[in-house]
Enzyme design. Sequence first.
Site, mmCIF file in Angstrom:
data_model
loop_
_atom_site.group_PDB
_atom_site.id
_atom_site.type_symbol
_atom_site.label_atom_id
_atom_site.label_comp_id
_atom_site.label_asym_id
_atom_site.label_seq_id
_atom_site.Cartn_x
_atom_site.Cartn_y
_atom_site.Cartn_z
ATOM 1 N N GLU A 69 -9.659 -1.909 5.603
ATOM 2 C CA GLU A 69 -10.285 -1.621 6.894
ATOM 3 C C GLU A 69 -11.508 -2.520 7.089
ATOM 4 O O GLU A 69 -12.004 -3.120 6.119
ATOM 5 C CB GLU A 69 -10.699 -0.140 6.927
ATOM 6 C CG GLU A 69 -9.546 0.842 6.709
ATOM 7 C CD GLU A 69 -8.638 1.020 7.924
ATOM 8 O OE1 GLU A 69 -8.578 0.117 8.787
ATOM 9 O OE2 GLU A 69 -7.982 2.079 8.004
ATOM 10 N N ASN A 89 -7.280 -2.737 14.623
ATOM 11 C CA ASN A 89 -8.697 -2.986 14.286
ATOM 12 C C ASN A 89 -8.865 -4.207 13.373
ATOM 13 O O ASN A 89 -9.941 -4.432 12.836
ATOM 14 C CB ASN A 89 -9.319 -1.745 13.628
ATOM 15 C CG ASN A 89 -8.689 -1.394 12.286
ATOM 16 O OD1 ASN A 89 -7.767 -2.066 11.832
ATOM 17 N ND2 ASN A 89 -9.189 -0.349 11.645
ATOM 18 N N HIS A 128 -7.231 -4.745 10.541
ATOM 19 C CA HIS A 128 -6.979 -4.535 9.103
ATOM 20 C C HIS A 128 -5.697 -5.226 8.666
ATOM 21 O O HIS A 128 -4.797 -5.465 9.473
ATOM 22 C CB HIS A 128 -7.010 -3.045 8.730
ATOM 23 C CG HIS A 128 -5.805 -2.239 9.102
ATOM 24 N ND1 HIS A 128 -5.848 -0.872 9.277
ATOM 25 C CD2 HIS A 128 -4.501 -2.583 9.309
ATOM 26 C CE1 HIS A 128 -4.643 -0.432 9.567
ATOM 27 N NE2 HIS A 128 -3.810 -1.444 9.601
ATOM 28 N N ASP A 164 0.823 -1.218 0.000
ATOM 29 C CA ASP A 164 0.000 0.000 0.000
ATOM 30 C C ASP A 164 0.851 1.261 0.000
ATOM 31 O O ASP A 164 2.061 1.211 0.224
ATOM 32 C CB ASP A 164 -0.971 -0.017 1.197
ATOM 33 C CG ASP A 164 -0.296 -0.446 2.507
ATOM 34 O OD1 ASP A 164 0.943 -0.436 2.571
ATOM 35 O OD2 ASP A 164 -1.029 -0.780 3.458
HETATM 36 P P1 PGA Z 1 2.444 -1.488 12.605
HETATM 37 O O1 PGA Z 1 1.217 -1.442 11.598
HETATM 38 O O2 PGA Z 1 3.378 -2.539 12.086
HETATM 39 O O3 PGA Z 1 3.063 -0.128 12.552
HETATM 40 O O4 PGA Z 1 1.889 -1.841 13.951
HETATM 41 C C1 PGA Z 1 0.626 -2.636 11.218
HETATM 42 C C2 PGA Z 1 -0.568 -2.352 10.347
HETATM 43 O O5 PGA Z 1 -1.274 -1.351 10.572
HETATM 44 O O6 PGA Z 1 -0.859 -3.165 9.437
#
Ligand code: PGA
Length: 240
Positions: free
Chosen positions: A142, A135, A137, A67
């Site tokens: 999302e 959450n 995702h 992404d």
């Molecule tokens: P993070 O993010 O590795 O910074 O915890 C993970 C994500 O949001 O997929």
Amino acid sequence: MKVIVVKTYDEMSREAFSVMKEVVTANPRAVLGLATGSTPIGLYQNMIADHEKNGTSYRGISTVNLDEYAGLDVTSDQSYIYFMRHNLFDHIDVKPENTHIENGKAADRQAECDRYNALLEELPRDIQVLGIGSNGHIAFNEPGTPFGSVTHIVDLTESTIKDNSRMFASIDEVPRQAFTMGLKNIMNAKKILILANGANKAKAVYGLVRGEVTEKVPASILQLHPDCTLICDEAAASLL
Ligand code: PGA
């Protein structure tokens, strides 16, 4: 799903690296699906150290990232292409032209999604690395994202904007939209390696491993993948 629980972030990163090294060694022309965020940084550090010490080469390797923020490109140090160069690509011998990520600055956003979907068809991934959002995702898919989704533009949720604001000078600077691979694209990878650490991921990890398979928890779709490994620390595994 194979679940490996380890004590520390460093141990998680080393275990993840051993899975990655197996893929790269088995096929020096492998396609690696990579992720940004704080979770995979230790994995990338292990890859860099191994490249420097043992000469493991990435010259034939291609990469595709999950992404990118809409509106940012490599001129912004908050962009994911900047992150990948800084944390991995600049320190191994992967050819820059073989590293792929959505163009956050694309004028025609739908055309950019179409281009990326076609690219993913051309470059089937041997492995896809994932983190997980608090959450549930994966990438920027999302809660509520259809399981059949392919690369698309998303409006980030308030919880993701808040989680990611720690990387920005202020919450107002966090982009509100992003390009992301869809869940169907992610599921197309031959092997999935999902990493999680910290107590703030415990609920999401429960949903990933034991919860109902539902679009309300995007990561739960991984229960349907034939070759998915979760490596997490004890804090993230505390609700399992
Ligand atoms: P993070 O993010 O590795 O910074 O915890 C993970 C994500 O949001 O997929």
